[in-house]
Design a protein around this motif. Structure first.
Motif, mmCIF file in Angstrom:
data_model
loop_
_atom_site.group_PDB
_atom_site.id
_atom_site.type_symbol
_atom_site.label_atom_id
_atom_site.label_comp_id
_atom_site.label_asym_id
_atom_site.label_seq_id
_atom_site.Cartn_x
_atom_site.Cartn_y
_atom_site.Cartn_z
ATOM 1 N N GLY A 9 -2.387 3.433 -7.503
ATOM 2 C CA GLY A 9 -3.094 2.982 -8.690
ATOM 3 C C GLY A 9 -2.141 2.721 -9.834
ATOM 4 O O GLY A 9 -1.117 2.063 -9.685
ATOM 5 N N SER A 10 -2.472 3.261 -10.989
ATOM 6 C CA SER A 10 -1.645 3.048 -12.178
ATOM 7 C C SER A 10 -0.273 3.706 -12.058
ATOM 8 O O SER A 10 0.622 3.415 -12.851
ATOM 9 N N ASN A 11 -0.100 4.575 -11.073
ATOM 10 C CA ASN A 11 1.193 5.221 -10.870
ATOM 11 C C ASN A 11 2.087 4.470 -9.885
ATOM 12 O O ASN A 11 3.170 4.941 -9.548
ATOM 13 N N ALA A 12 1.648 3.300 -9.419
ATOM 14 C CA ALA A 12 2.422 2.543 -8.431
ATOM 15 C C ALA A 12 3.818 2.227 -8.955
ATOM 16 O O ALA A 12 4.807 2.388 -8.246
ATOM 17 N N GLU A 13 3.888 1.783 -10.202
ATOM 18 C CA GLU A 13 5.195 1.439 -10.768
ATOM 19 C C GLU A 13 6.070 2.688 -10.907
ATOM 20 O O GLU A 13 7.260 2.656 -10.620
ATOM 21 N N LYS A 14 5.469 3.804 -11.306
ATOM 22 C CA LYS A 14 6.225 5.054 -11.429
ATOM 23 C C LYS A 14 6.733 5.511 -10.064
ATOM 24 O O LYS A 14 7.857 5.973 -9.944
ATOM 25 N N PHE A 15 5.894 5.391 -9.027
ATOM 26 C CA PHE A 15 6.301 5.752 -7.679
ATOM 27 C C PHE A 15 7.478 4.880 -7.240
ATOM 28 O O PHE A 15 8.491 5.377 -6.764
ATOM 29 N N SER A 16 7.326 3.575 -7.398
ATOM 30 C CA SER A 16 8.391 2.649 -6.999
ATOM 31 C C SER A 16 9.680 2.938 -7.739
ATOM 32 O O SER A 16 10.762 2.935 -7.150
ATOM 33 N N GLN A 17 9.577 3.185 -9.031
ATOM 34 C CA GLN A 17 10.752 3.487 -9.842
ATOM 35 C C GLN A 17 11.392 4.794 -9.396
ATOM 36 O O GLN A 17 12.618 4.901 -9.326
ATOM 37 N N CYS A 18 10.587 5.800 -9.083
ATOM 38 C CA CYS A 18 11.086 7.083 -8.597
ATOM 39 C C CYS A 18 11.901 6.873 -7.324
ATOM 40 O O CYS A 18 13.040 7.352 -7.208
ATOM 41 N N VAL A 19 11.330 6.136 -6.369
ATOM 42 C CA VAL A 19 12.025 5.892 -5.106
ATOM 43 C C VAL A 19 13.297 5.092 -5.340
ATOM 44 O O VAL A 19 14.369 5.458 -4.850
ATOM 45 N N GLU A 20 13.203 4.012 -6.110
ATOM 46 C CA GLU A 20 14.366 3.164 -6.353
ATOM 47 C C GLU A 20 15.505 3.940 -7.012
ATOM 48 O O GLU A 20 16.666 3.798 -6.619
ATOM 49 N N ASN A 21 15.182 4.750 -8.005
ATOM 50 C CA ASN A 21 16.219 5.526 -8.704
ATOM 51 C C ASN A 21 16.889 6.533 -7.777
ATOM 52 O O ASN A 21 18.111 6.668 -7.765
ATOM 53 N N ARG A 75 12.971 12.950 2.374
ATOM 54 C CA ARG A 75 12.688 13.866 1.267
ATOM 55 C C ARG A 75 12.337 13.097 -0.006
ATOM 56 O O ARG A 75 11.381 13.435 -0.713
ATOM 57 N N ILE A 76 13.093 12.045 -0.309
ATOM 58 C CA ILE A 76 12.849 11.239 -1.508
ATOM 59 C C ILE A 76 11.448 10.631 -1.455
ATOM 60 O O ILE A 76 10.685 10.703 -2.426
ATOM 61 N N LEU A 77 11.090 10.026 -0.339
ATOM 62 C CA LEU A 77 9.773 9.395 -0.215
ATOM 63 C C LEU A 77 8.652 10.410 -0.379
ATOM 64 O O LEU A 77 7.672 10.167 -1.085
ATOM 65 N N THR A 78 8.812 11.554 0.245
ATOM 66 C CA THR A 78 7.787 12.594 0.159
ATOM 67 C C THR A 78 7.657 13.126 -1.264
ATOM 68 O O THR A 78 6.545 13.251 -1.795
ATOM 69 N N GLU A 79 8.773 13.438 -1.907
ATOM 70 C CA GLU A 79 8.732 13.985 -3.272
ATOM 71 C C GLU A 79 8.113 12.995 -4.252
ATOM 72 O O GLU A 79 7.289 13.378 -5.082
ATOM 73 N N CYS A 80 8.527 11.744 -4.175
ATOM 74 C CA CYS A 80 7.985 10.748 -5.099
ATOM 75 C C CYS A 80 6.498 10.531 -4.847
ATOM 76 O O CYS A 80 5.718 10.390 -5.797
ATOM 77 N N LYS A 83 4.383 13.378 -6.170
ATOM 78 C CA LYS A 83 4.367 13.376 -7.630
ATOM 79 C C LYS A 83 3.421 12.306 -8.188
ATOM 80 O O LYS A 83 2.799 12.517 -9.219
ATOM 81 N N HIS A 84 3.303 11.167 -7.498
ATOM 82 C CA HIS A 84 2.598 10.031 -8.077
ATOM 83 C C HIS A 84 1.361 9.562 -7.328
ATOM 84 O O HIS A 84 0.657 8.668 -7.796
ATOM 85 N N LEU A 85 1.040 10.123 -6.180
ATOM 86 C CA LEU A 85 -0.101 9.675 -5.387
ATOM 87 C C LEU A 85 -1.413 10.032 -6.080
ATOM 88 O O LEU A 85 -1.589 11.166 -6.538
ATOM 89 N N GLN A 86 -2.314 9.064 -6.142
ATOM 90 C CA GLN A 86 -3.634 9.315 -6.701
ATOM 91 C C GLN A 86 -4.431 10.170 -5.734
ATOM 92 O O GLN A 86 -4.223 10.116 -4.535
ATOM 93 N N LYS A 87 -5.356 10.897 -6.233
ATOM 94 C CA LYS A 87 -6.294 11.620 -5.374
ATOM 95 C C LYS A 87 -7.238 10.596 -4.763
ATOM 96 O O LYS A 87 -7.903 9.857 -5.469
#
Length: 88
Positions: A9-21, A75-80, A83-87
């Motif tokens: 949802g609205s956290n998609a960009e945050k998730f992508s940014q988390c993974v990319e960083n 680990r990176i994919l799981t942590e991000c 942190k950002h997955l919608q319910k």
């Protein structure tokens, strides 16, 4: 709407940014090894949804690089995601 937007949802960009960083940091730590094999970590993973109709979200590597790096990518994919997955 892509899979990432549907799941995060609205956290998609945050998730992508988390993974990319985090993938960029991992690439920097292992740059000598990666440059030898001409490996680009930004193409080394994918998000999957519903294997055999299960409806589960999963993450997979598109290639095995090394046990240490593979573990870090997982680990990176799981942590991000956690942190950002919608319910749902």
């Amino acid at each position: 709407m892509g899979l990432t937007e549907q799941l995060f949802g609205s956290n998609a960009e945050k998730f992508s940014q988390c993974v990319e960083n985090k993938i960029a940091e991992l690439s920097e730590r292992h740059k000598d090894f990666l440059s030898e094999g001409k490996i680009d970590l930004s193409t080394s993973y994918m998000i999957t949804f519903g294997q055999s109709g299960s409806g589960r979200v999963g993450f997979g590597r598109t290639q095995d690089i090394s046990p240490e790096i593979d573990l870090e990518i997982d680990r990176i994919l799981t942590e991000c995601a956690e942190k950002h997955l919608q319910k749902l």
